[in-house]
Design a protein around this motif. Structure first.
Motif, PDB file in Angstrom:
ATOM      1  N   PHE A 217       0.848  -1.128   0.109  1.00 51.46           N
ATOM      2  CA  PHE A 217       0.095  -0.146  -0.085  1.00 51.46           C
ATOM      3  C   PHE A 217       0.834   1.159   0.113  1.00 51.46           C
ATOM      4  CE2 PHE A 217      -4.360   1.239   0.488  1.00 51.46           C
ATOM      5  CZ  PHE A 217      -4.597   2.547   0.933  1.00 51.46           C
TER       6      PHE A 217
ATOM      7  N   THR B 251      -5.925   7.069   4.085  1.00 51.25           N
ATOM      8  CA  THR B 251      -5.830   5.729   4.766  1.00 51.25           C
ATOM      9  C   THR B 251      -4.219   5.391   4.957  1.00 51.25           C
ATOM     10  OG1 THR B 251      -7.839   4.633   3.909  1.00 51.25           O
ATOM     11  CG2 THR B 251      -6.051   3.290   5.158  1.00 51.25           C
TER      12      THR B 251
ATOM     13  N   ALA C  63      -3.758  -0.430   6.618  1.00 51.67           N
ATOM     14  CA  ALA C  63      -4.147  -1.153   5.321  1.00 51.67           C
ATOM     15  C   ALA C  63      -3.473  -2.559   5.084  1.00 51.67           C
ATOM     16  CB  ALA C  63      -4.001  -0.387   3.925  1.00 51.67           C
TER      17      ALA C  63
ATOM     18  N   VAL D 226     -10.241  -2.463   2.683  1.00 56.30           N
ATOM     19  CA  VAL D 226      -9.300  -1.283   2.672  1.00 56.30           C
ATOM     20  C   VAL D 226      -9.702  -0.321   1.527  1.00 56.30           C
ATOM     21  CG1 VAL D 226      -6.689  -0.707   1.978  1.00 56.30           C
ATOM     22  CG2 VAL D 226      -7.367  -2.669   3.681  1.00 56.30           C
TER      23      VAL D 226
END
Length: 365
Positions: A40, A50, A55, A63
């Motif tokens: 991520f 986020t 995540a 997610v």
């Protein structure tokens, strides 16, 4: 890319072949064979708001709870871990993040063998802001062109229809006046079409520069004479040449276009004396070049507007036209490897200065 949960910030290896995921401009999300997020990157974190720590290790559907524009959950629709095993991915499309924010999403299905089980799901994320700006710019261009075309075409249609219906009722002088108006309006339409072609070529990087020797001083004199012939007083123009000037290889027609636009702006929107200076200079790269400065004694351009002068559709106070001229000027100068700036002249008016490298002769086939 060998994606694993140990290593860099985004869950990807800190070293090894290829760029680190956090160096990629687009959001990158990778899920493993179980559907758990193992990569991520920083761009994905920025786009989705986020943090990577929240995540990594979680199910992809949690997610990235994406929905299509009709409110349907995208992962359930596409079912990457089930469904047809011959699929290789999903093309880019607009989807919605929680809160209704649009994002461009595409996906690649990585399998160990054709039609085999999914080993990795690689998702690319992009914000839509740049595309929206482009769409708004295109819409504004269409609206501007439609508006600018309507007036001359209405005039042409009106005069030609009147002449055809009532030719015998008009004197020769009246006919000449109407035909001259039609010709002027046709020239206006031609200029607008030429501007649109220039913009298309500039935006696509296809503006052709046909280099030949250019005498800048003679070009300046030609434009000044044209303004005097059109009724401007001769003493309104001051020409300052600092020599000797280097030999310039450029596109004569396009340099004429640049000079014509800058002088027209100074005459029409400025005031007082219009000063044109031509002098040798050095480019930022240290190459030999020529600088041309056009300034006036009018109110000038407000400081807060100077950063927008060379953008599409910029119009200063009381400016007419399409607002495309200076955008095209900048594109032409840069296509020659030069640069253009705007500032305030010593007399308080606007001052445009462009520099051109001497260039090289065109290669003849």
């Amino acid at each position: 890319m060998d994606v694993r949960t140990s290593g860099g910030q985004g869950g990807a290896p800190a070293d090894g072949p290829g760029p680190h995921p956090d160096e990629l401009p687009d959001g990158l999300v990778v899920a493993d064979a179980r559907g758990l997020v193992v990569c991520f990157n920083a761009a994905a974190a920025r786009i989705t708001a986020t943090p990577p720590a929240r995540a990594l290790g979680r199910p992809l559907e949690q997610v990235l709870p994406l929905e299509d524009l009709e409110g349907r959950r995208w992962w359930r629709l596409t079912d990457p871990y089930g469904g047809l095993a011959i699929r290789t991915g999903q093309p880019e499309r607009n989807l919605l993040l929680p809160g209704g924010r649009e994002v461009l999403v595409s996906a690649r299905y990585v399998r160990a063998r054709p039609a085999g089980p999914l080993q990795r799901l690689v998702v690319s994320l992009r914000g839509t802001e740049a595309r929206r700006r482009t769409e708004r710019s295109h819409a504004e261009l269409i609206a501007t062109v439609a508006h600018e075309l309507r007036s001359p075409l209405t005039s042409v249609k009106g005069f030609t229809a009147t002449l055809l219906a009532k030719w015998e009722r008009f004197t020769d002088d009246q006919k000449r006046l109407m035909l001259e108006t039609v010709e002027a309006d046709a020239d206006r339409v031609t200029r607008l079409i030429a501007e649109l072609l220039d913009i298309s070529r500039i935006d696509s990087g296809r503006l052709e520069v046909r280099r030949r020797p250019v005498d800048l001083v003679a070009a300046v004199d030609r434009h000044v004479r044209a303004h005097i012939a059109a009724g401007q007083p001769q003493d309104r123009f001051v020409r300052r040449i600092t020599g000797p000037l280097p030999k310039l290889w450029a596109d004569p027609d396009k340099i004429d276009q640049v000079l014509g636009n800058l002088l027209e702006n100074a005459v029409r929107h400025g005031a007082g004396t219009v000063t044109i200076e031509v002098a040798p200079t050095r480019t930022k790269a240290g190459d030999e070049g020529t600088a041309v400065t056009v300034s006036d004694e009018g109110p000038g351009i407000p400081e807060e507007s100077m950063s927008r002068v060379f953008t599409r559709f910029w119009r200063g106070s009381k400016r007419g036209g399409t607002g495309l001229g200076l955008y095209i000027v900048k594109g032409i100068v840069e296509a020659h490897g030069g640069a253009i700036t705007v500032g305030r002249s010593p007399a308080g008016g606007a001052e445009f200065r462009f520099t051109l490298p001497v260039g090289t002769p065109a290669v003849l086939a």
